[in-house]
Motif scaffolding. Structure first.
Motif, PDB file in Angstrom:
ATOM      1  N   GLY A 137       0.819  -1.222   0.000  1.00 45.79           N
ATOM      2  CA  GLY A 137       0.000   0.000   0.000  1.00 45.79           C
ATOM      3  C   GLY A 137       0.843   1.259   0.000  1.00 45.79           C
ATOM      4  O   GLY A 137       0.548   2.218  -0.714  1.00 45.79           O
ATOM      5  N   TRP A 138       1.907   1.279   0.818  1.00 47.97           N
ATOM      6  CA  TRP A 138       2.797   2.442   0.817  1.00 47.97           C
ATOM      7  C   TRP A 138       3.399   2.643  -0.569  1.00 47.97           C
ATOM      8  O   TRP A 138       3.462   3.767  -1.065  1.00 47.97           O
ATOM      9  CB  TRP A 138       3.907   2.277   1.855  1.00 47.97           C
ATOM     10  N   GLY A 139       3.823   1.551  -1.202  1.00 50.60           N
ATOM     11  CA  GLY A 139       4.406   1.667  -2.540  1.00 50.60           C
ATOM     12  C   GLY A 139       3.410   2.182  -3.557  1.00 50.60           C
ATOM     13  O   GLY A 139       3.660   3.169  -4.251  1.00 50.60           O
ATOM     14  N   ALA A 140       2.271   1.526  -3.651  1.00 52.61           N
ATOM     15  CA  ALA A 140       1.275   1.858  -4.677  1.00 52.61           C
ATOM     16  C   ALA A 140       0.599   3.211  -4.454  1.00 52.61           C
ATOM     17  O   ALA A 140       0.291   3.915  -5.415  1.00 52.61           O
ATOM     18  CB  ALA A 140       0.220   0.760  -4.747  1.00 52.61           C
ATOM     19  N   ASN A 141       0.353   3.577  -3.207  1.00 47.94           N
ATOM     20  CA  ASN A 141      -0.444   4.776  -2.928  1.00 47.94           C
ATOM     21  C   ASN A 141       0.362   6.012  -2.570  1.00 47.94           C
ATOM     22  O   ASN A 141      -0.187   7.121  -2.574  1.00 47.94           O
ATOM     23  CB  ASN A 141      -1.431   4.483  -1.793  1.00 47.94           C
ATOM     24  N   TYR A 142       1.636   5.841  -2.244  1.00 43.78           N
ATOM     25  CA  TYR A 142       2.442   6.984  -1.820  1.00 43.78           C
ATOM     26  C   TYR A 142       3.728   7.105  -2.623  1.00 43.78           C
ATOM     27  O   TYR A 142       3.935   8.084  -3.330  1.00 43.78           O
ATOM     28  CB  TYR A 142       2.778   6.878  -0.321  1.00 43.78           C
ATOM     29  N   TRP A 143       4.630   6.120  -2.491  1.00 42.12           N
ATOM     30  CA  TRP A 143       5.960   6.263  -3.079  1.00 42.12           C
ATOM     31  C   TRP A 143       5.946   6.297  -4.598  1.00 42.12           C
ATOM     32  O   TRP A 143       6.643   7.128  -5.203  1.00 42.12           O
ATOM     33  CB  TRP A 143       6.892   5.168  -2.569  1.00 42.12           C
ATOM     34  N   GLU A 144       5.194   5.419  -5.243  1.00 38.18           N
ATOM     35  CA  GLU A 144       5.138   5.434  -6.711  1.00 38.18           C
ATOM     36  C   GLU A 144       4.532   6.731  -7.245  1.00 38.18           C
ATOM     37  O   GLU A 144       5.112   7.356  -8.144  1.00 38.18           O
ATOM     38  CB  GLU A 144       4.414   4.197  -7.226  1.00 38.18           C
ATOM     39  N   LEU A 194       4.453   9.669  -5.758  1.00 38.37           N
ATOM     40  CA  LEU A 194       5.388  10.761  -5.468  1.00 38.37           C
ATOM     41  C   LEU A 194       6.574  10.732  -6.399  1.00 38.37           C
ATOM     42  O   LEU A 194       7.041  11.777  -6.863  1.00 38.37           O
ATOM     43  CB  LEU A 194       5.854  10.681  -4.004  1.00 38.37           C
ATOM     44  N   THR A 195       7.076   9.542  -6.704  1.00 44.27           N
ATOM     45  CA  THR A 195       8.197   9.416  -7.632  1.00 44.27           C
ATOM     46  C   THR A 195       7.806   9.937  -9.020  1.00 44.27           C
ATOM     47  O   THR A 195       8.576  10.688  -9.642  1.00 44.27           O
ATOM     48  CB  THR A 195       8.656   7.944  -7.720  1.00 44.27           C
ATOM     49  N   ARG A 196       6.614   9.587  -9.479  1.00 46.19           N
ATOM     50  CA  ARG A 196       6.154  10.086 -10.792  1.00 46.19           C
ATOM     51  C   ARG A 196       5.995  11.605 -10.766  1.00 46.19           C
ATOM     52  O   ARG A 196       6.399  12.298 -11.703  1.00 46.19           O
ATOM     53  CB  ARG A 196       4.822   9.436 -11.179  1.00 46.19           C
ATOM     54  N   TYR A 197       5.440  12.128  -9.691  1.00 46.69           N
ATOM     55  CA  TYR A 197       5.207  13.579  -9.580  1.00 46.69           C
ATOM     56  C   TYR A 197       6.501  14.361  -9.630  1.00 46.69           C
ATOM     57  O   TYR A 197       6.598  15.391 -10.294  1.00 46.69           O
ATOM     58  CB  TYR A 197       4.431  13.865  -8.285  1.00 46.69           C
ATOM     59  N   PHE A 198       7.510  13.892  -8.897  1.00 44.89           N
ATOM     60  CA  PHE A 198       8.760  14.650  -8.790  1.00 44.89           C
ATOM     61  C   PHE A 198       9.765  14.315  -9.892  1.00 44.89           C
ATOM     62  O   PHE A 198      10.827  14.914  -9.957  1.00 44.89           O
ATOM     63  CB  PHE A 198       9.391  14.437  -7.419  1.00 44.89           C
ATOM     64  N   SER A 199       9.444  13.351 -10.769  1.00 39.80           N
ATOM     65  CA  SER A 199      10.374  13.020 -11.848  1.00 39.80           C
ATOM     66  C   SER A 199      10.260  13.974 -13.012  1.00 39.80           C
ATOM     67  O   SER A 199       9.305  14.575 -13.272  1.00 39.80           O
ATOM     68  CB  SER A 199      10.074  11.592 -12.352  1.00 39.80           C
TER      69      SER A 199
END
Length: 97
Positions: free
Chosen positions: A83-90, A92-97
């Motif tokens: 859940g942390w990966g799918a809903n937060y980290w992924e 956020l990574t797309r947003y800041f890339s």
């Protein structure tokens, strides 16, 4: 003397995510440094909360975010990690890339 209600944005304030599937309270808010929350999933037994801490530190031209999630019920680690990966980290990574 009446105690004024706490702001949902301040320490002690309640929060809810994903249509109420996750909810909790803000425990500690240190601007630019740390967020600590008492956090629970709706399906957990009543009164069961985990502790989620986000620590922010400057790193180069960016910010390093460290997540520490503890105190959750046995058997929930894999579900929560996904859940942390799918809903937060992924996202956020797309947003800041």
């Amino acid at each position: 003397m009446a105690v004024p209600p706490r702001s949902p944005r301040g320490e002690g304030g309640a929060f809810s995510l994903f249509g109420g599937a996750i909810h909790g309270r803000q425990i500690e808010l240190v601007p630019g440094s740390r967020v600590v929350q008492a956090w629970r999933v709706k399906m957990w037994d009543p009164g069961v909360y985990s502790l989620v801490a986000f620590t922010l530190t400057a790193e180069g031209k960016g910010t390093k975010v460290i997540l520490d999630h503890s105190g959750f019920p046995d058997g929930q680690q894999d579900h929560l990690a996904a859940g942390w990966g799918a809903n937060y980290w992924e996202p956020l990574t797309r947003y800041f890339s």
